[in-house]
Write a protein that holds these residues in place. Structure first.
Motif, short mmCIF file in Angstrom:
data_model
loop_
_atom_site.label_atom_id
_atom_site.label_comp_id
_atom_site.label_asym_id
_atom_site.label_seq_id
_atom_site.Cartn_x
_atom_site.Cartn_y
_atom_site.Cartn_z
N GLU A 266 -29.71 8.41 -2.33
CA GLU A 266 -29.91 8.06 -3.74
C GLU A 266 -30.44 6.65 -3.96
O GLU A 266 -30.64 6.24 -5.11
N MET A 269 -33.48 6.00 -6.42
CA MET A 269 -33.13 6.40 -7.79
C MET A 269 -32.13 5.43 -8.40
O MET A 269 -32.27 5.02 -9.56
N SER A 320 -33.03 12.18 -15.77
CA SER A 320 -33.83 11.61 -14.70
C SER A 320 -33.04 11.31 -13.43
O SER A 320 -33.63 11.04 -12.38
N VAL A 321 -31.72 11.34 -13.52
CA VAL A 321 -30.89 10.98 -12.37
C VAL A 321 -30.42 12.25 -11.65
O VAL A 321 -30.56 13.36 -12.15
#
Length: 391
Positions: A266, A269, A320-321
């Motif tokens: 992640e 992001m 968006s995550v």
């Protein structure tokens, strides 16, 4: 601020001198807690304990003859052999076990609808070599974890281990209790957990107690429960750490026990979307230190606006995550919005299905958002009003 102040008050009341924030959500929580302690003048030693369900499961288990893998199978039934081995931290032995079980790589990765009842699982736990691997690794990793915890606590591990985390079921706490309180070398006799929220008690008991300070189902649902429970994924995403999940523990060349991290999937992001939000939260939190903590009703009103009347930018940000699951099933959870609006008939069909099934399993991570997309804003707002008015 409300939750941190409640946590600090509880720890002071119970004369807690040392508290362990569990990774990964515990990293930003610890940062805010330390700021609060400094400002209040009542210092409590906080430590950052790198753990995960995956890293703590195997060392917490019993011998294979007695073990039912309840912690894993109560939440995950559909999985592959590879996902099972990964969940208990034994994926490095997959090639050897494939040969021993006489299966192909494809069969290793094939999901079974009810894995614990599958013939493959039965063959695995009856295999003598797997029994040897399981018991050797279980014993070894329990020993290494104890060394890691002792080093972190500067050889002062308390009899009551007090842990702090985001919450929901407190599974990691259950693992720690089984790992530490049944280990002869351990001095830990009791584990107490403080959480943002609890939706189930897991394996809680007299010596393994849990407290949800913002919302909880202990002794019935706490005030404003439905507001704070609306989008729990939001807490997990915002409270991100700057490192990958703990996968296991190892001894360094200098003899120090440390956590071994998974790949940090992640990172990009989080750096682009989440850490800027975190920095804003930290700045706002520090500004609020000089004012009295807000009341629960103030917090509930503010949070209700976020989850029941979000702005377009807030919905876009959430869409968006993503969240990476490192236990049970190893997948990414995306929160993207629908690309096109459904037809009127499709909206009605979805609404009737939700009402008929009482919403179970259909409304996902954020029920208001799902209703807004699949049925329409008026129904979503009606749902939000009902939830807001519920006690």
């Amino acid at each position: 601020m409300y939750w941190i102040s409640e946590l600090h008050r509880k720890l002071v009341e119970n004369n807690v001198k040392q508290v362990f924030f569990l990774s990964r959500e515990g990293q930003p929580l610890k940062k805010m807690f330390d700021s609060y302690c400094t400002h209040s003048g009542q210092h409590i030693q906080s430590r950052y304990l790198e753990v995960s369900r995956r890293a703590t499961l195997l060392p917490s288990l019993q011998s294979l003859e007695k073990e039912k893998f309840t912690t894993l199978f109560r939440q995950y039934r559909s999985m592959s052999l590879f996902e099972f081995l990964s969940s208990i931290g034994l994926e490095e032995f997959r090639t050897e076990l494939v040969v021993l079980l006489g299966i192909s790589v494809k069969e290793l990765e094939q999901r079974h609808e009810d894995f614990p009842e599958s013939k493959l699982f039965q063959n695995l736990i009856e295999n003598s070599k797997f029994k040897q691997i399981f018991d050797e690794q279980r014993t070894l990793r329990r020993s290494v974890f104890w060394r890691y915890l002792s080093s972190l606590a500067e050889d002062d591990v308390p009899e009551e281990l007090v842990v702090v985390d985001v919450g929901w079921k407190g599974t990691i706490q259950d693992n720690l209790y089984a790992l530490l309180c049944n280990e002869a070398a351990s001095t830990v006799k009791r584990v107490t957990g403080y959480y943002i929220g609890l939706v189930a008690e897991g394996a809680a008991g007299p010596m393994n107690t849990k407290h949800g300070l913002l919302f909880s189902t202990n002794n019935g649902r706490s005030p404003r429960y439905h507001i704070f429970n609306e989008n729990r994924a939001l807490f997990e995403i915002v409270l991100a750490a700057d490192h990958g999940s703990a996968a296991s523990y190892a001894i360094d060349n200098d003899g120090t026990a440390t956590a071994v991290h998974d790949e940090f999937h992640e990172k990009e992001m989080l750096e682009n979307l989440v850490f800027p939000v975190q920095r804003h939260i930290f700045e706002h939190f520090n500004r609020m230190l000089s004012a009295p903590p807000p009341s629960l009703n103030q917090v509930a009103k503010t949070h209700a606006r976020l989850v029941f009347q979000p702005t377009r930018n807030e919905v876009y940000w959430f869409s968006s995550v993503f969240h990476v699951e490192n236990f049970g099933v190893f997948e990414r959870s995306f929160f993207t919005s629908m690309s096109s609006k459904p037809s009127i008939s499709a909206r009605l069909k979805f609404l009737f299905t939700v009402l008929r099934r009482n919403g179970r399993g259909l409304l996902g991570f954020w029920p208001w958002k799902k209703l807004d997309e699949r049925v329409g804003r008026p129904i979503a707002n009606l749902y939000g009003l009902i939830r807001y008015l519920q006690k």
